[in-house]
Enzyme design. Sequence first.
Site, PDB file in Angstrom:
ATOM      1  N   THR A 220      40.893  12.432 108.818  1.00  0.00           N
ATOM      2  CA  THR A 220      40.857  13.811 109.323  1.00  0.00           C
ATOM      3  C   THR A 220      42.200  14.517 109.194  1.00  0.00           C
ATOM      4  O   THR A 220      42.269  15.707 108.894  1.00  0.00           O
ATOM      5  CB  THR A 220      40.433  13.797 110.809  1.00  0.00           C
ATOM      6  OG1 THR A 220      39.080  13.352 110.876  1.00  0.00           O
ATOM      7  CG2 THR A 220      40.519  15.163 111.447  1.00  0.00           C
TER       8      THR A 220
ATOM      9  N   SER B 228      38.052   6.942 106.529  1.00  0.00           N
ATOM     10  CA  SER B 228      38.232   5.518 106.837  1.00  0.00           C
ATOM     11  C   SER B 228      36.929   4.808 107.188  1.00  0.00           C
ATOM     12  O   SER B 228      36.892   3.581 107.260  1.00  0.00           O
ATOM     13  CB  SER B 228      39.282   5.322 107.922  1.00  0.00           C
ATOM     14  OG  SER B 228      38.766   5.604 109.189  1.00  0.00           O
TER      15      SER B 228
ATOM     16  N   ASP C  62      38.695   6.473 112.512  1.00  0.00           N
ATOM     17  CA  ASP C  62      37.523   5.621 112.745  1.00  0.00           C
ATOM     18  C   ASP C  62      37.831   4.129 112.643  1.00  0.00           C
ATOM     19  O   ASP C  62      37.362   3.334 113.450  1.00  0.00           O
ATOM     20  CB  ASP C  62      36.395   5.979 111.768  1.00  0.00           C
ATOM     21  CG  ASP C  62      35.759   7.322 112.087  1.00  0.00           C
ATOM     22  OD1 ASP C  62      35.983   7.834 113.202  1.00  0.00           O
ATOM     23  OD2 ASP C  62      35.044   7.863 111.227  1.00  0.00           O
TER      24      ASP C  62
ATOM     25  N   GLN D  40      31.634  -8.027 124.952  1.00  0.00           N
ATOM     26  CA  GLN D  40      31.299  -6.605 124.805  1.00  0.00           C
ATOM     27  C   GLN D  40      32.059  -5.750 125.811  1.00  0.00           C
ATOM     28  O   GLN D  40      32.091  -4.525 125.685  1.00  0.00           O
ATOM     29  CB  GLN D  40      29.789  -6.398 125.016  1.00  0.00           C
ATOM     30  CG  GLN D  40      28.954  -6.987 123.905  1.00  0.00           C
ATOM     31  CD  GLN D  40      27.448  -6.859 124.157  1.00  0.00           C
ATOM     32  OE1 GLN D  40      26.991  -5.992 124.885  1.00  0.00           O
ATOM     33  NE2 GLN D  40      26.685  -7.740 123.540  1.00  0.00           N
TER      34      GLN D  40
END
Length: 345
Positions: free
Chosen positions: A13, A58, A90, A272
């Site tokens: 970006t 990316s 990313d 997680q």
Amino acid sequence: MSRRVLVLYTGGTVGMVASGGTYVPGADFGPRLARHLTERRDGLPQFDVIELDQLIDSANLTPANWATMARMLIDNWDRYDGFVVLHGTDTMAYTAAALSYMLQGCNKPVILTGSQIPLQRSRTDALDNVITSLALAATPEIQEVCLYFSGKLLRGTRARKLKTSDLDAFDSPNAPALGRCGITLDLRHDLLLPSGQPDFQVPTFNPESVAVLTLYPGIPAALVEAALALPGLKGLIIHTYGAGNAPDADEALVEALARGIKRGIAVLNISQCIRGRVAQKAYASGAALERIGVIAGGDLTPEAAFAKLHFLLATGHSGASLSRALQTPLRGDASEPLACRPTPC
Ligand code: ASP
């Protein structure tokens, strides 16, 4: 004498331009940055800008791109005092970890940064991120790969993108920031890695060798089986629940994992949860994994775990040596294992 910094622009970006209603990577970042900096040169180090032949969003990046970036830095290592890598947000955390592992014995600052809003937009966050990264890359006390974003300097092996649209998109949930950059650049000198002797290793990565599987309620054993049957697979990262727990009541699933491990596939357990570490012996549902030889990933981030497993496999580790190396902190990527077993009181 003023310090010299090399900026490697890879895409993302930060340098994107509008095209057909979306953003795509735009070339010639150096001259565009120079136009924005005409009135802001005071206090900046001298710098040159080079860019990848093929600029990338990316999200399209593969492990081969990590090696290309590392080679471009190493080819210029002796000519510059520090490096800035401009990268899409990313997968910046993956690249930051991969570069940390390849640039063993790093003795200069390597700062990855990017932005959430392109340089060409009036509300861009690129200028602060790039200017502060240039200042950090000219700071000799930093001798490791870091990620700078929106006021925070983070260790490359600990950083994560945690927010999709806020400007302070990155953090390191399991380790303190290495510095805060407000009016002054305040570094945590007590946390910075010591300087090393460059012992760079840029292996040939095989994208097929590592896969990642997120466990979810009701996950079928057949999916685990299918993942372990992927051609060329040498390591599987499983994203487990909480302190490293999996559905041990599903015998077929545990047996599928056990068969994969017997065939020589390393299975690495990463939680997680955003914070905390894997402690496989805390619950029976984690102990089942420990019994069959799943490797506990401690508090490695998912991004560092992926890059570390790739790097260790590509540099020839396997079996017990791979398991030991995965559990040994490397470039500050993990905390030392806890002495006690964190069972609930
Ligand atoms: N998709 C972009 C990239 O990672 C997002 C960004 O740079 O913020 O290249």
